[in-house]
Motif scaffolding. Structure first.
Motif, PDB file in Angstrom:
ATOM      1  N   LEU A 119       0.823  -1.208   0.000  1.00  0.00           N
ATOM      2  CA  LEU A 119       0.000   0.000   0.000  1.00  0.00           C
ATOM      3  C   LEU A 119       0.859   1.261   0.000  1.00  0.00           C
ATOM      4  O   LEU A 119       0.438   2.298  -0.528  1.00  0.00           O
ATOM      5  CB  LEU A 119      -0.926  -0.004   1.213  1.00  0.00           C
ATOM      6  CG  LEU A 119      -2.003  -1.095   1.213  1.00  0.00           C
ATOM      7  CD1 LEU A 119      -2.799  -1.065   2.514  1.00  0.00           C
ATOM      8  CD2 LEU A 119      -2.931  -0.931   0.020  1.00  0.00           C
ATOM      9  N   SER A 120       2.061   1.174   0.577  1.00  0.00           N
ATOM     10  CA  SER A 120       2.976   2.314   0.560  1.00  0.00           C
ATOM     11  C   SER A 120       3.366   2.684  -0.863  1.00  0.00           C
ATOM     12  O   SER A 120       3.367   3.866  -1.240  1.00  0.00           O
ATOM     13  CB  SER A 120       4.238   1.979   1.370  1.00  0.00           C
ATOM     14  OG  SER A 120       5.211   3.005   1.227  1.00  0.00           O
ATOM     15  N   ALA A 121       3.685   1.673  -1.668  1.00  0.00           N
ATOM     16  CA  ALA A 121       4.051   1.930  -3.062  1.00  0.00           C
ATOM     17  C   ALA A 121       2.872   2.511  -3.849  1.00  0.00           C
ATOM     18  O   ALA A 121       3.029   3.442  -4.647  1.00  0.00           O
ATOM     19  CB  ALA A 121       4.540   0.645  -3.723  1.00  0.00           C
ATOM     20  N   VAL A 122       1.672   1.972  -3.588  1.00  0.00           N
ATOM     21  CA  VAL A 122       0.464   2.486  -4.251  1.00  0.00           C
ATOM     22  C   VAL A 122       0.224   3.941  -3.841  1.00  0.00           C
ATOM     23  O   VAL A 122      -0.100   4.798  -4.687  1.00  0.00           O
ATOM     24  CB  VAL A 122      -0.760   1.621  -3.897  1.00  0.00           C
ATOM     25  CG1 VAL A 122      -2.036   2.250  -4.430  1.00  0.00           C
ATOM     26  CG2 VAL A 122      -0.591   0.207  -4.454  1.00  0.00           C
ATOM     27  N   SER A 123       0.383   4.244  -2.549  1.00  0.00           N
ATOM     28  CA  SER A 123       0.182   5.610  -2.055  1.00  0.00           C
ATOM     29  C   SER A 123       1.169   6.582  -2.687  1.00  0.00           C
ATOM     30  O   SER A 123       0.816   7.712  -3.042  1.00  0.00           O
ATOM     31  CB  SER A 123       0.325   5.648  -0.525  1.00  0.00           C
ATOM     32  OG  SER A 123      -0.620   4.810   0.090  1.00  0.00           O
ATOM     33  N   HIS A 124       2.408   6.135  -2.855  1.00  0.00           N
ATOM     34  CA  HIS A 124       3.430   6.987  -3.470  1.00  0.00           C
ATOM     35  C   HIS A 124       3.072   7.275  -4.923  1.00  0.00           C
ATOM     36  O   HIS A 124       3.209   8.414  -5.407  1.00  0.00           O
ATOM     37  CB  HIS A 124       4.786   6.313  -3.375  1.00  0.00           C
ATOM     38  CG  HIS A 124       5.945   7.264  -3.491  1.00  0.00           C
ATOM     39  ND1 HIS A 124       6.233   7.966  -4.641  1.00  0.00           N
ATOM     40  CD2 HIS A 124       6.904   7.632  -2.589  1.00  0.00           C
ATOM     41  CE1 HIS A 124       7.303   8.717  -4.464  1.00  0.00           C
ATOM     42  NE2 HIS A 124       7.723   8.540  -3.213  1.00  0.00           N
ATOM     43  N   LEU A 125       2.608   6.256  -5.622  1.00  0.00           N
ATOM     44  CA  LEU A 125       2.196   6.443  -7.020  1.00  0.00           C
ATOM     45  C   LEU A 125       1.019   7.415  -7.125  1.00  0.00           C
ATOM     46  O   LEU A 125       0.915   8.175  -8.093  1.00  0.00           O
ATOM     47  CB  LEU A 125       1.796   5.093  -7.625  1.00  0.00           C
ATOM     48  CG  LEU A 125       2.927   4.147  -8.037  1.00  0.00           C
ATOM     49  CD1 LEU A 125       2.381   2.763  -8.358  1.00  0.00           C
ATOM     50  CD2 LEU A 125       3.686   4.714  -9.243  1.00  0.00           C
ATOM     51  N   TRP A 134       4.737   6.816   6.027  1.00  0.00           N
ATOM     52  CA  TRP A 134       4.244   6.214   7.272  1.00  0.00           C
ATOM     53  C   TRP A 134       4.029   4.718   7.098  1.00  0.00           C
ATOM     54  O   TRP A 134       4.397   3.923   7.970  1.00  0.00           O
ATOM     55  CB  TRP A 134       2.930   6.878   7.689  1.00  0.00           C
ATOM     56  CG  TRP A 134       2.390   6.299   8.975  1.00  0.00           C
ATOM     57  CD1 TRP A 134       2.767   6.622  10.243  1.00  0.00           C
ATOM     58  CD2 TRP A 134       1.405   5.263   9.091  1.00  0.00           C
ATOM     59  NE1 TRP A 134       2.065   5.851  11.159  1.00  0.00           N
ATOM     60  CE2 TRP A 134       1.230   5.014  10.474  1.00  0.00           C
ATOM     61  CE3 TRP A 134       0.657   4.544   8.167  1.00  0.00           C
ATOM     62  CZ2 TRP A 134       0.333   4.064  10.952  1.00  0.00           C
ATOM     63  CZ3 TRP A 134      -0.240   3.584   8.637  1.00  0.00           C
ATOM     64  CH2 TRP A 134      -0.404   3.352  10.017  1.00  0.00           C
ATOM     65  N   LEU A 135       3.469   4.324   5.982  1.00  0.00           N
ATOM     66  CA  LEU A 135       3.206   2.906   5.728  1.00  0.00           C
ATOM     67  C   LEU A 135       4.499   2.093   5.628  1.00  0.00           C
ATOM     68  O   LEU A 135       4.522   0.908   5.955  1.00  0.00           O
ATOM     69  CB  LEU A 135       2.399   2.745   4.440  1.00  0.00           C
ATOM     70  CG  LEU A 135       0.916   3.149   4.507  1.00  0.00           C
ATOM     71  CD1 LEU A 135       0.326   3.226   3.108  1.00  0.00           C
ATOM     72  CD2 LEU A 135       0.127   2.175   5.365  1.00  0.00           C
ATOM     73  N   ALA A 136       5.561   2.728   5.155  1.00  0.00           N
ATOM     74  CA  ALA A 136       6.839   2.025   4.976  1.00  0.00           C
ATOM     75  C   ALA A 136       7.728   2.086   6.204  1.00  0.00           C
ATOM     76  O   ALA A 136       8.802   1.472   6.225  1.00  0.00           O
ATOM     77  CB  ALA A 136       7.581   2.603   3.776  1.00  0.00           C
ATOM     78  N   ILE A 141       2.059   1.269  16.098  1.00  0.00           N
ATOM     79  CA  ILE A 141       0.697   1.555  15.656  1.00  0.00           C
ATOM     80  C   ILE A 141       0.419   0.917  14.300  1.00  0.00           C
ATOM     81  O   ILE A 141      -0.691   0.437  14.045  1.00  0.00           O
ATOM     82  CB  ILE A 141       0.443   3.091  15.607  1.00  0.00           C
ATOM     83  CG1 ILE A 141      -1.035   3.374  15.339  1.00  0.00           C
ATOM     84  CG2 ILE A 141       1.324   3.760  14.575  1.00  0.00           C
ATOM     85  CD1 ILE A 141      -1.971   2.921  16.413  1.00  0.00           C
ATOM     86  N   ARG A 142       1.430   0.859  13.435  1.00  0.00           N
ATOM     87  CA  ARG A 142       1.233   0.199  12.142  1.00  0.00           C
ATOM     88  C   ARG A 142       0.983  -1.297  12.340  1.00  0.00           C
ATOM     89  O   ARG A 142       0.118  -1.885  11.694  1.00  0.00           O
ATOM     90  CB  ARG A 142       2.452   0.409  11.242  1.00  0.00           C
ATOM     91  CG  ARG A 142       2.231  -0.006   9.791  1.00  0.00           C
ATOM     92  CD  ARG A 142       3.509   0.014   8.993  1.00  0.00           C
ATOM     93  NE  ARG A 142       4.413  -1.059   9.399  1.00  0.00           N
ATOM     94  CZ  ARG A 142       5.549  -1.371   8.763  1.00  0.00           C
ATOM     95  NH1 ARG A 142       5.923  -0.666   7.702  1.00  0.00           N
ATOM     96  NH2 ARG A 142       6.314  -2.348   9.183  1.00  0.00           N
ATOM     97  N   ASN A 143       1.720  -1.912  13.256  1.00  0.00           N
ATOM     98  CA  ASN A 143       1.507  -3.328  13.555  1.00  0.00           C
ATOM     99  C   ASN A 143       0.113  -3.572  14.127  1.00  0.00           C
ATOM    100  O   ASN A 143      -0.549  -4.562  13.791  1.00  0.00           O
ATOM    101  CB  ASN A 143       2.552  -3.838  14.542  1.00  0.00           C
ATOM    102  CG  ASN A 143       3.937  -3.936  13.925  1.00  0.00           C
ATOM    103  OD1 ASN A 143       4.074  -4.052  12.719  1.00  0.00           O
ATOM    104  ND2 ASN A 143       4.960  -3.880  14.757  1.00  0.00           N
ATOM    105  N   ILE A 144      -0.344  -2.670  14.986  1.00  0.00           N
ATOM    106  CA  ILE A 144      -1.653  -2.815  15.610  1.00  0.00           C
ATOM    107  C   ILE A 144      -2.766  -2.719  14.573  1.00  0.00           C
ATOM    108  O   ILE A 144      -3.812  -3.378  14.695  1.00  0.00           O
ATOM    109  CB  ILE A 144      -1.845  -1.747  16.712  1.00  0.00           C
ATOM    110  CG1 ILE A 144      -0.898  -2.055  17.889  1.00  0.00           C
ATOM    111  CG2 ILE A 144      -3.284  -1.680  17.179  1.00  0.00           C
ATOM    112  CD1 ILE A 144      -0.885  -0.991  18.961  1.00  0.00           C
ATOM    113  N   ILE A 145      -2.536  -1.939  13.507  1.00  0.00           N
ATOM    114  CA  ILE A 145      -3.557  -1.768  12.465  1.00  0.00           C
ATOM    115  C   ILE A 145      -3.536  -2.916  11.461  1.00  0.00           C
ATOM    116  O   ILE A 145      -4.577  -3.498  11.131  1.00  0.00           O
ATOM    117  CB  ILE A 145      -3.364  -0.418  11.729  1.00  0.00           C
ATOM    118  CG1 ILE A 145      -3.681   0.739  12.675  1.00  0.00           C
ATOM    119  CG2 ILE A 145      -4.246  -0.353  10.480  1.00  0.00           C
ATOM    120  CD1 ILE A 145      -3.342   2.099  12.107  1.00  0.00           C
TER     121      ILE A 145
END
Length: 443
Positions: A119-125, A134-136, A141-145
């Motif tokens: 999703l990080s790569a998609v968000s960057h695109l 943040w995703l990368a 908190i990222r683990n919790i989500i």
């Protein structure tokens, strides 16, 4: 009321589901990392030998027990051991349930990382650079989500049943995984530095093949990548029609699993050398920087340096890993779910969500105490619990289980020489080989 068990409806469905269980992060994440840290071609050579001599026989033994019993792992091992040690057989089955939950507790965390990087790569695109960053970036908190998201994805498939859920989705996801993997390999091998990686991976240094660390690493990798020792393959075997040709099925699963691991090495190790040619420091003191974190540190930086095409490749790469992780979590979840459905009379839906809740709780404990527990759980499972479970399967098939076990039936041996040789190999050779390796691991 007699429980009517769900089942696989075709041989190819079983092979794809079992291969999907085997083909996961152990192949695409763990195998290339271990290969890069243990001599490349030398590790590949030893891995193939260990797989042939120990891992495939262990896979056979696990599937065979489940197929003959047509029951969940706790009941299957209890039945196989009922003449001599029934309580211990059921205890071993329940230990497998705990092992499956242990595997899921860390596996779903890592799978969440894969999904967030995709999703990080998609968000960057899409131009959302801050969200992409943040995703990368690793965070609690990222683990919790993302860990719960992955647990829910697996549960959504499991609660549909064996044929409608596991078999159907394995048949869909496995061809996609293979096509994506081959496409990424074709792209990476065209980049500068890739040929050096191919040489490192495909040309073994035979002076390293007797290194105990390398042999131990190869054994742990073979058992982990084939998902042996936690009951997943046993429960899948129970969903196949009894007395199918288990040998051919095991060879098909092992060949597909090893082929995917080999392809993963063709992708990851050349990619490391492409990153090195691009100016990144990849190795320090002969080992990978970050070791298990290489996929999340080195490769994203490489993809980002390639511009837009690199972000597209990153999306495909981490989506590939997410699919591989999902097919593996399905089988591990099915182990305790099948036990609750068959022995506790729970509905599949309730059993699935109960186990998912337990896995989520265990995963959150690992997230909370990550530095202390995460590596320990992986180490205990792959170097102690899985080898010990496989040793027990060999002892069950070769020595403990008598009635109804053709592999331990001397009357049948007189009529079938191949069966006698195979039965004696599982009975004598495999336990000795595995014990020798395990003693080296423990001491």
């Amino acid at each position: 009321m007699v429980l009517v068990r769900d089942s696989f409806h075709s041989r190819i469905g079983f092979v794809l589901a079992a291969a999907g269980s085997a083909i996961g992060l152990g192949n695409i994440w763990g195998f290339p990392t271990n290969a890069a840290n243990n001599g490349g071609g030398a590790f590949l050579f030893v891995y193939l030998i260990v797989t042939l001599l120990l891992a495939l026989p262990a896979l056979y033994a696990e599937i065979y027990i489940g197929n003959q019993a047509q029951k969940n792992p706790v009941s299957a091992l209890g039945d196989a051991c009922k003449e001599r040690m029934p309580r211990f057989g059921r205890f071993a089955g329940k230990a497998g349930l705990c092992g499956a939950i242990m595997m899921l507790s860390f596996y779903t965390i890592v799978a969440g990382w894969m999904l967030s990087h995709a999703l990080s790569a998609v968000s960057h695109l899409a131009g959302f650079v801050d969200l992409s960053t943040w995703l990368a970036t690793d965070s609690t908190i990222r683990n919790i989500i993302f860990t719960p998201i992955f647990i829910v994805l697996g549960a959504a498939i499991i609660h549909q049943g064996v044929h409608a859920g596991i078999e159907k989705w394995s048949a869909r996801l496995m061809p996609i995984l293979l096509m994506m993997l081959i496409g990424l390999i074709v792209y990476i091998l065209q980049q500068d530095g890739a040929i050096d990686g191919l040489r490192q991976y495909l040309i073994p240094d035979f002076s390293q093949v007797t290194n105990p660390k390398l042999v131990i690493s190869a054994m742990g990798q073979a058992f982990f990548s084939l998902s042996i020792g936690v009951g997943g393959m046993m429960v899948y075997g129970s969903y196949m029609q009894k007395d199918k040709d288990i040998g051919k099925l095991v060879l098909s699963i092992g060949a597909l699993d090893t082929f995917i691991a080999f392809l993963a090495g063709l992708l990851i190790i050349p990619a490391l050398f492409v990153a090195q040619a691009a100016g990144q420091q990849v190795f320090a003191g002969g080992n990978l920087i970050g070791e298990g974190q290489l996929i999340f540190q080195i490769l994203p930086a490489l993809f980002e340096s390639m511009g837009t095409i690199g972000l597209i490749v990153a999306t495909g790469f981490f989506s590939l890993l997410s699919i591989a992780a999902l097919t593996s979590t399905i089988s591990s979840t099915e182990v305790p779910v099948s036990y609750l459905v068959e022995e506790k009379d729970m509905s599949r839906r309730n059993a699935t969500w109960l186990i998912s809740g337990i896995v989520l709780t265990a995963s959150m404990v690992l997230v909370a105490f990550f530095d202390v527990l995460f590596g320990v759980v992986i180490q205990v499972l792959t170097t102690i619990m899985q080898p010990l479970s496989c040793l027990f399967y060999f002892l069950v098939v070769g020595w403990i289980w008598n009635r109804g076990n053709k592999l331990n039936d001397k009357a049948r041996w007189e009529k079938d020489t191949k069966l006698k040789l195979w039965g004696n190999y599982l009975r004598f050779v495999c336990p000795v080989l595995l014990t020798v390796v395990f003693v080296n691991v423990a001491f």
